[in-house]
Design an enzyme around this catalytic site. Sequence first.
Site, mmCIF file in Angstrom:
data_model
loop_
_atom_site.group_PDB
_atom_site.id
_atom_site.type_symbol
_atom_site.label_atom_id
_atom_site.label_comp_id
_atom_site.label_asym_id
_atom_site.label_seq_id
_atom_site.Cartn_x
_atom_site.Cartn_y
_atom_site.Cartn_z
ATOM 1 N N ASP A 8 0.866 -1.167 0.000
ATOM 2 C CA ASP A 8 0.000 0.000 0.000
ATOM 3 C C ASP A 8 0.915 1.233 0.000
ATOM 4 O OD1 ASP A 8 -2.328 1.703 0.553
ATOM 5 O OD2 ASP A 8 -1.393 1.929 2.527
ATOM 6 N N ARG A 39 -7.802 13.026 5.810
ATOM 7 C CA ARG A 39 -7.520 11.616 5.533
ATOM 8 C C ARG A 39 -8.766 10.749 5.736
ATOM 9 N NH1 ARG A 39 -5.141 7.543 2.848
ATOM 10 N NH2 ARG A 39 -4.549 5.813 4.188
#
Lengths: 228, 228
Positions: A8, A39
């Site tokens: 990731d 986020r």
Amino acid sequence: MIRAIAFDAYGTLFDVYSIGKLAEDLFPGHGEALAALWRDKQIEYTRLRTLCDRYRDFRCVTEDALIFSARSLGLALDSATRSRLMAQYDRLALFPENHAALQALKALGLPLVILSNGTPGMLAAAVASAGLAGVFDQLLSVESVRRFKTAPEAYRLGPDALGVPAADILFVSSNGWDVCGATWYGFHTFWLNRRRLPPEELGVAPHAEGCSLDEVVDYVRAALNHSR
Amino acid sequence: MIRAIAFDAYGTLFDVYSIGKLAEDLFPGHGEALAALWRDKQIEYTRLRTLCDRYRDFRCVTEDALIFSARSLGLALDSATRSRLMAQYDRLALFPENHAALQALKALGLPLVILSNGTPGMLAAAVASAGLAGVFDQLLSVESVRRFKTAPEAYRLGPDALGVPAADILFVSSNGWDVCGATWYGFHTFWLNRRRLPPEELGVAPHAEGCSLDEVVDYVRAALNHSR
């Protein structure tokens, strides 16, 4: 058996909260809150768009999340400020141990790829900015399937691109939800639990856990020695 | 033209944060934080499970979210405490204006349904506990399709059960993400923006907005008068 490693990007290789420093300069006293909400909202929007099959690319989603977050916190976001914050996403800080750890993994001879929600352009920029040119064999973006993680179509990019079954690919993510999704999908998973969070209660557990990429190096070395 | 009304349950009819009072009694100083994280995590888990096609019912997901949240906040959650908090979900407080407003809507002669992520059992219990027996024509639970909102399969329950096109059903939700998903799906939507949040940046907007169910009554009355 580990035959390749898929990482990731955001939160795992690149520190999305490093953007808080610029945010703090721009909005004194609110940088951390803005970075955190931004986020959370970014991730939320990826999920809502995928659930409803309303894909927009990660740069758009990221900018939408920024707009919402600033408004939600009562911060005036003019277009110049917005552009500066967005541009920062192309040069996020690399976590300190990552450069050497990635070189060590590279030296083990396994293919290394990124498998990310980011657009190809965002990933290429972040990799270049972090001095990681040449480290990754491929940068796999969900852009090609227009569904964000944790949709299976997104994870399928890994085995498809590598020509290796998911169970033989070590998927490394710092995001608990991502590592759960990847485990459900069938990857061999390592939760890079940088923030030492409790495990998600989703009835699924990653195969391994550590809090630094150095531990991934140790884990892969041990697995390779074991399988020899 | 509005021919029926579908209500979201949690946050719209029933105050999920009302659970914070019991949480505060059980964990002094942490009730609000626990209620907030619990709710966020509950929603997150519905999305992850739907994206990955790993359905578990809303009671399970709610309990999983409670376990994670307590652990995340460092609160010791024994099984008796867990049971007490879970039981509270079956008797959430009704928002103060809702009883009279629902009766007013009922008097307009339109079918009223709930369309919720909750299990049939949870919905029946919450409705009975709030003294709303007889108000709703149907309690529609995503349990029958095993996908949570905002998946289209969940929203489809409304038009299917009512025999009315989504565009002729007023979908009322306090959750910004829910009202966006419902608008994408094709409902006529009313955002019951109780917490006066900024709109979600998802490129879609509800058809109407207000901060109390009384405003929904006004809106429906005006729409019915207009269409006569």
